[in-house]
Design an enzyme around this catalytic site. Sequence first.
Site, PDB file in Angstrom:
ATOM      1  N   LYS A 102       8.700 -18.992 -34.344  1.00 45.30           N
ATOM      2  CA  LYS A 102      10.094 -18.806 -33.948  1.00 45.30           C
ATOM      3  C   LYS A 102      10.711 -20.190 -33.924  1.00 45.30           C
ATOM      4  O   LYS A 102      10.335 -21.041 -33.127  1.00 45.30           O
ATOM      5  CB  LYS A 102      10.194 -18.142 -32.587  1.00 45.30           C
ATOM      6  N   ALA A 189      18.686 -14.082 -26.866  1.00 45.54           N
ATOM      7  CA  ALA A 189      19.408 -14.928 -25.901  1.00 45.54           C
ATOM      8  C   ALA A 189      20.697 -14.294 -25.395  1.00 45.54           C
ATOM      9  O   ALA A 189      21.494 -13.776 -26.167  1.00 45.54           O
ATOM     10  CB  ALA A 189      19.728 -16.299 -26.478  1.00 45.54           C
ATOM     11  N   GLY A 190      20.866 -14.381 -24.084  1.00 44.13           N
ATOM     12  CA  GLY A 190      22.111 -13.932 -23.465  1.00 44.13           C
ATOM     13  C   GLY A 190      22.096 -12.492 -22.991  1.00 44.13           C
ATOM     14  O   GLY A 190      23.037 -12.035 -22.342  1.00 44.13           O
ATOM     15  N   ASN A 211      13.930 -12.494 -22.217  1.00 40.53           N
ATOM     16  CA  ASN A 211      12.992 -13.272 -21.398  1.00 40.53           C
ATOM     17  C   ASN A 211      13.519 -13.418 -19.976  1.00 40.53           C
ATOM     18  O   ASN A 211      13.050 -12.750 -19.049  1.00 40.53           O
ATOM     19  CB  ASN A 211      12.748 -14.652 -22.034  1.00 40.53           C
ATOM     20  N   THR A 212      14.548 -14.267 -19.802  1.00 42.29           N
ATOM     21  CA  THR A 212      15.019 -14.588 -18.449  1.00 42.29           C
ATOM     22  C   THR A 212      15.324 -13.334 -17.626  1.00 42.29           C
ATOM     23  O   THR A 212      14.936 -13.254 -16.448  1.00 42.29           O
ATOM     24  CB  THR A 212      16.296 -15.461 -18.536  1.00 42.29           C
TER      25      THR A 212
END
Lengths: 263, 377
Positions: A102, A189-190, A211-212
Amino acid sequence: MAQEQNDVLTIAGVQFSSRLFVGTGKFASPEIMAQALEASGTALVTAALRRVDISDPSDSLLSAIDTERYRLMPNTSGARDAAEAVRLAKLAKAATGNNWIKLEVTPEPNHLLPDPVETLEAARILVKEGFVVLPYINADPVLARHLEDVGCATVMPLAAPIGTGRGLKTRDQLGIIIEQANIPVVVDAGIGLPSHASEAMELGADAVLVNTAIAIAEDPLAMAKAFKLGVRAGRMAYLAGPAGESHRASASSPLTGFLEETA
Amino acid sequence: MSTFSDHVSADLPRQMAEKMASVDEGAVLRVLASSRIKPEDAPVLFSPPARKYLEQLAQKSRRLTLERFGRAVTLYAPIYLSSACTNQCSYCGFAAHRDIERIKLSPEQAMQQAEILFEQGLRHWLLLTGEAPSVYGMDDICKVARLLRPKAASLSVEIFPTDLAGYKNLARAGVDGLVIYQETYDRDLYARIHEAGPKRNFDFRMSAIEHGGQAGFRTLGIGALLGLAHAPVEACMMAAHGAYLQKRFPQARLAISFPRLRPVPGGTPVLHPVSDADLTQLIVGMRLMFPDAELVMSTREPAPLRDRLIPLGITRMSAGSRTTPGGYGHADDAEKGQFVTEDQRSVFEVASAIRAAGYDVVYKDFDPALVVDSDML
């Protein structure tokens, strides 16, 4: 339902049973991470090379990832330019034989926005060297085309700046990327909520990476499961062919009605 | 090219204090409600009226830290290379006039120290020296860096300030981070407590970190020695300094430290006491202005406080530190160090406490391949 059963995601010839990819950072412990991976039903996980000792199988993070169950995709997080990303990728391949990477090239550490110029350059080099390259990019349809042209296996456009959980802020550009792409599009992301993941899948994304939102939830396992369902729901809706706004009831006085009157 | 020190007049701390004195509760509420808190908000965040809202500020700081860093704390350890020093800093245990045994480590001895840390799992190392380049200079430090680099995840230095060429040499030797504490942003006070030696040059010290930024270091660390001047004002100055560095060197990650002065015998006493609540306000305020900065806490602080500050915004902690050259691997001789550490727990104990707080212990958060070619590894 049959349609869903036959619906398999293929990247670079490898089939994936789940359209939810999961990142391994920010978890309270490797154990919780491992449980969250399981709850998410994922088949592809990513880990930052800067966080792990890739040559050491007993590394606490790596050893918590069951590579029999999940394909491991190392990422070049922390690389500021193409040269650094290429160095990291080669090191990972030399240590493990794994040629999936990645590609993340982020010149500044505050918003971690990807550098389009360096990313394209690194992708070109890595593809030539035999890597399966999955680049993290801003939601730029023109760049996505270039990356497809140089031989990337997917493109991974962001929905919003990484870690922010703000949802599909780049929705219009994501739509164009999806429409144009001949390779899988993974929204990365986001994404902060399962509904965001659903929305990306409804839009036609092939997968999402989260992820987060899972790692820092009060209950990461429950959140992982919620994302699993959100991704499935969004995919099912996409396959079902959403009615969409254009199918709404037409106006009672059509604008072209006069054509029939004169006929 | 202008430098930050051009903006730091002798009168600036007084102006900052005045600004802070004019802050009312309404200003605090406005900042609390804003979605993007800026470095210009420092006088509000560090003001007395903000203390009433410390819990709300801490909650916000915790959320922001989780979002940017996750549930993780990275451990690092100092490696003192030399206690030789030509400076006379009135607060320091290594000051030139002090009658202490001056020790300097050979590269091999430094490697032995690093190996002890490596065995304990620690991979982020901070190399420290006093300021005595004729006794222990840039070449010595570069030699150590080259030797340690392949084993280190991250290698930073906290040494005497130098010029761009010097920092470029360090970067080539594999050093990826630079830490320079200005100690105080108050020029008058600075002149009083730095009694002799090259460190008396306030401007050279302050511009050095910018040379480091130009040399391409990945992390730029700043700090003020809290307890010398009025801490909230120092924190405002640090915020301005941090904002300047972030704007000028966007590729570098900012690191901010909060060392509280631990007086040495016969040295400068604490002139402006900094309570635990004061320190907490500084940490959470700094996080709100700098969501992506590393906030660093050393073993100067006592264990119970360190453990409680983890969820509030601290992302880097030292553990098992020794502040004497060659201090690892034998009986504790903490008295001989640059300062006496408070948290004397082992690395294992600190790691256990971090996990007990619900956070993962990160030993490696950088890779040498990011900064050096493979032939050096």
